[in-house]
Design a protein around this motif. Structure first.
Motif, PDB file in Angstrom:
ATOM      1  N   SER A  87      -2.427 -10.040   1.301  1.00 18.47           N
ATOM      2  CA  SER A  87      -1.920 -10.371  -0.154  1.00 18.47           C
ATOM      3  C   SER A  87      -0.653  -9.383  -0.536  1.00 18.47           C
ATOM      4  O   SER A  87       0.185  -9.826  -1.000  1.00 18.47           O
ATOM      5  CB  SER A  87      -2.886 -10.618  -0.868  1.00 18.47           C
ATOM      6  N   SER A  88      -0.959  -8.264  -0.020  1.00 18.58           N
ATOM      7  CA  SER A  88       0.041  -7.236  -0.543  1.00 18.58           C
ATOM      8  C   SER A  88       1.383  -7.397   0.321  1.00 18.58           C
ATOM      9  O   SER A  88       2.460  -7.027  -0.014  1.00 18.58           O
ATOM     10  CB  SER A  88      -0.559  -5.831  -0.400  1.00 18.58           C
ATOM     11  N   MET A  89       1.261  -7.727   1.683  1.00 19.53           N
ATOM     12  CA  MET A  89       2.420  -8.118   2.317  1.00 19.53           C
ATOM     13  C   MET A  89       2.506  -9.271   2.715  1.00 19.53           C
ATOM     14  O   MET A  89       2.719  -9.679   4.193  1.00 19.53           O
ATOM     15  CB  MET A  89       1.975  -6.885   3.732  1.00 19.53           C
ATOM     16  N   PHE A  90       2.263 -10.336   1.813  1.00 25.54           N
ATOM     17  CA  PHE A  90       2.235 -11.824   2.298  1.00 25.54           C
ATOM     18  C   PHE A  90       3.578 -12.270   2.832  1.00 25.54           C
ATOM     19  O   PHE A  90       4.642 -11.673   2.175  1.00 25.54           O
ATOM     20  CB  PHE A  90       1.844 -12.609   0.943  1.00 25.54           C
ATOM     21  N   GLY A 283      -4.274   4.616   9.091  1.00 26.48           N
ATOM     22  CA  GLY A 283      -4.748   5.138   8.191  1.00 26.48           C
ATOM     23  C   GLY A 283      -3.902   4.722   7.037  1.00 26.48           C
ATOM     24  O   GLY A 283      -4.503   4.771   5.696  1.00 26.48           O
ATOM     25  N   ARG A 284      -2.510   5.208   6.996  1.00 33.59           N
ATOM     26  CA  ARG A 284      -1.604   4.614   6.113  1.00 33.59           C
ATOM     27  C   ARG A 284      -1.781   3.310   5.563  1.00 33.59           C
ATOM     28  O   ARG A 284      -1.695   2.850   4.503  1.00 33.59           O
ATOM     29  CB  ARG A 284      -0.157   4.994   6.597  1.00 33.59           C
ATOM     30  N   LEU A 285      -2.009   2.382   6.448  1.00 40.42           N
ATOM     31  CA  LEU A 285      -2.364   0.879   6.338  1.00 40.42           C
ATOM     32  C   LEU A 285      -3.607   0.723   5.393  1.00 40.42           C
ATOM     33  O   LEU A 285      -3.364   0.091   4.385  1.00 40.42           O
ATOM     34  CB  LEU A 285      -2.486   0.254   7.587  1.00 40.42           C
ATOM     35  N   LEU A 286      -4.552   1.562   5.752  1.00 35.36           N
ATOM     36  CA  LEU A 286      -5.884   1.264   4.999  1.00 35.36           C
ATOM     37  C   LEU A 286      -5.284   1.965   3.617  1.00 35.36           C
ATOM     38  O   LEU A 286      -5.864   1.295   2.328  1.00 35.36           O
ATOM     39  CB  LEU A 286      -6.861   2.272   5.530  1.00 35.36           C
ATOM     40  N   VAL A 290      -5.975  -0.398   0.021  1.00 36.12           N
ATOM     41  CA  VAL A 290      -6.817  -0.075  -1.002  1.00 36.12           C
ATOM     42  C   VAL A 290      -6.196   0.003  -2.554  1.00 36.12           C
ATOM     43  O   VAL A 290      -6.630  -0.096  -3.633  1.00 36.12           O
ATOM     44  CB  VAL A 290      -7.621   1.377  -0.883  1.00 36.12           C
ATOM     45  N   GLN A 291      -4.881   0.798  -2.490  1.00 38.22           N
ATOM     46  CA  GLN A 291      -4.222   0.902  -3.645  1.00 38.22           C
ATOM     47  C   GLN A 291      -3.773  -0.518  -4.214  1.00 38.22           C
ATOM     48  O   GLN A 291      -3.758  -0.647  -5.270  1.00 38.22           O
ATOM     49  CB  GLN A 291      -3.110   1.611  -3.204  1.00 38.22           C
ATOM     50  N   ALA A 296      -8.520  -8.507   2.265  1.00 40.06           N
ATOM     51  CA  ALA A 296      -8.514  -9.198   3.388  1.00 40.06           C
ATOM     52  C   ALA A 296      -8.082  -7.940   4.523  1.00 40.06           C
ATOM     53  O   ALA A 296      -8.733  -7.971   5.493  1.00 40.06           O
ATOM     54  CB  ALA A 296      -7.460 -10.207   3.523  1.00 40.06           C
ATOM     55  N   LEU A 297      -6.961  -7.126   3.988  1.00 41.33           N
ATOM     56  CA  LEU A 297      -6.700  -6.201   4.920  1.00 41.33           C
ATOM     57  C   LEU A 297      -7.587  -5.099   5.078  1.00 41.33           C
ATOM     58  O   LEU A 297      -7.842  -4.430   6.247  1.00 41.33           O
ATOM     59  CB  LEU A 297      -5.116  -5.646   4.307  1.00 41.33           C
TER      60      LEU A 297
END
Length: 331
Positions: A87-90, A283-286, A290-291, A296-297
């Protein structure tokens, strides 16, 4: 053979339990993550198509479908590599984002962890073998290194080597100015990746080598007092043979078991380091997921971390059983 069958059965059951927990977590969260996801997609300008609704229903559960039906669909999507849409990088699929980020983390943190392990085992074995001599003097330094937290060491390295001395880049996995089109297969790009990865790798090695040295040194001292080592010395065997095949081999077994757990957590343990260096890994993706409350991610990353931990431990169990026959006979 029963040892390997038991280990395989154990990890298959553990994987089923972990995947089931990963399926249930979004459904147990407070609020309605399904509505949050749809609103995020709409705010990003995305269109709620029937295919996207099916994907959302699979991840968070539909209002009218039974739980067991959602569970079966979830397993089917995992086997086909469908982890939903971010959803954040739709409209990027979660599997594509993880596939793009995972090689960076495994390549950098995995290699750095293996280097730290080999270096720590070698130094610890030598310090234990030469206990009470000048070689044993590295122990206070290793104790200090072990106490240093990753993020603090990373910040110090960035301040000294990147900001003050200008020897290394501050952030990134490669030069965005030279390769603005993204990663490519060329020697120049490989050189840029190595150059940008040196400081993060150095951080991982320096912060973790102390623990391996201390553990191996203590085990070496303990093994050196065993009767079979004394017998080997009394028989007049060469010191190098006693060091490698009698003392070092047995002293390294506990560290080898710990290495399996450490390798498994390479994917998850790189969160802070990748955040400091803005490294494009898992790690940066996680943290981004979260932010942005990208469920889904998050679910996809948790699944990859779980599978990685189980796979690494399974491989180390196989190696452990091969090195130490007592494990197979006692299983």
């Amino acid at each position: 053979m029963s040892y390997y069958v038991r280990r395989i059965s154990f990890y298959v059951l553990t994987l089923c339990a972990a995947v089931s927990l990963n399926f249930l977590l979004p459904r147990l969260m407070p609020g309605d993550p399904r509505i949050i996801f749809i609103e995020k997609v709409q705010r990003a300008g995305g269109e709620i198509t029937p295919a996207l609704l099916n994907s959302i229903d699979t991840i968070f559960g539909a209002d009218d479908s039974p739980l067991w039906s959602q569970y079966i669909t979830y397993w089917g999507n995992i086997f086909t590599g469908d982890l939903g849409v971010s959803s954040s990088m739709f409209p990027a699929p979660v599997s594509s984002l993880i596939t793009a980020a995972l090689p960076w983390t495994i390549g950098l943190v995995g290699i750095a962890t293996v280097i730290a392990f080999v270096l720590g085992i070698a130094l610890g074995a030598y310090a234990g073998w030469k206990r009470g001599t000048a070689a044993d003097g590295i122990i206070p330094t290793m104790t200090l290194l072990q106490s240093l937290p990753y993020f603090w060491l990373a910040l110090v390295f960035v301040s000294v080597f990147s900001v003050s001395l200008g020897l290394f880049p501050i952030i990134g996995g490669y030069s965005l100015r030279e390769f603005y089109g993204g990663p490519e297969w060329s020697w120049a790009f490989v050189q840029s990746v190595i150059y940008h990865g040196l400081l993060p790798a150095l951080t991982v090695i320096v912060a973790s080598v102390g623990g391996w040295v201390l553990g191996m040194r203590n085990m070496m001292v303990s093994v050196m007092s065993e009767d079979y080592v004394t017998t080997a010395e009394a028989k007049g065997l060469r010191p190098s043979r006693i060091f490698f095949w009698y003392a070092g081999r047995n002293a390294a077994l506990p560290s080898l078991a710990s290495m399996g757990i450490t390798l498994g957590f390479v994917v998850a343990g790189s969160v802070v380091m990748e955040r400091v260096f803005s490294y494009p890994g898992i790690g940066r993706l996680l943290i981004s997921a979260v932010q942005d409350q990208d469920f889904a991610l998050m679910q996809g990353v948790f699944l990859v971390i779980t599978v990685t931990v189980l796979l690494a431990n399974f491989i180390m169990d196989l190696i452990y059983g091969f090195i130490d026959p007592r494990v197979r006979s006692n299983a």
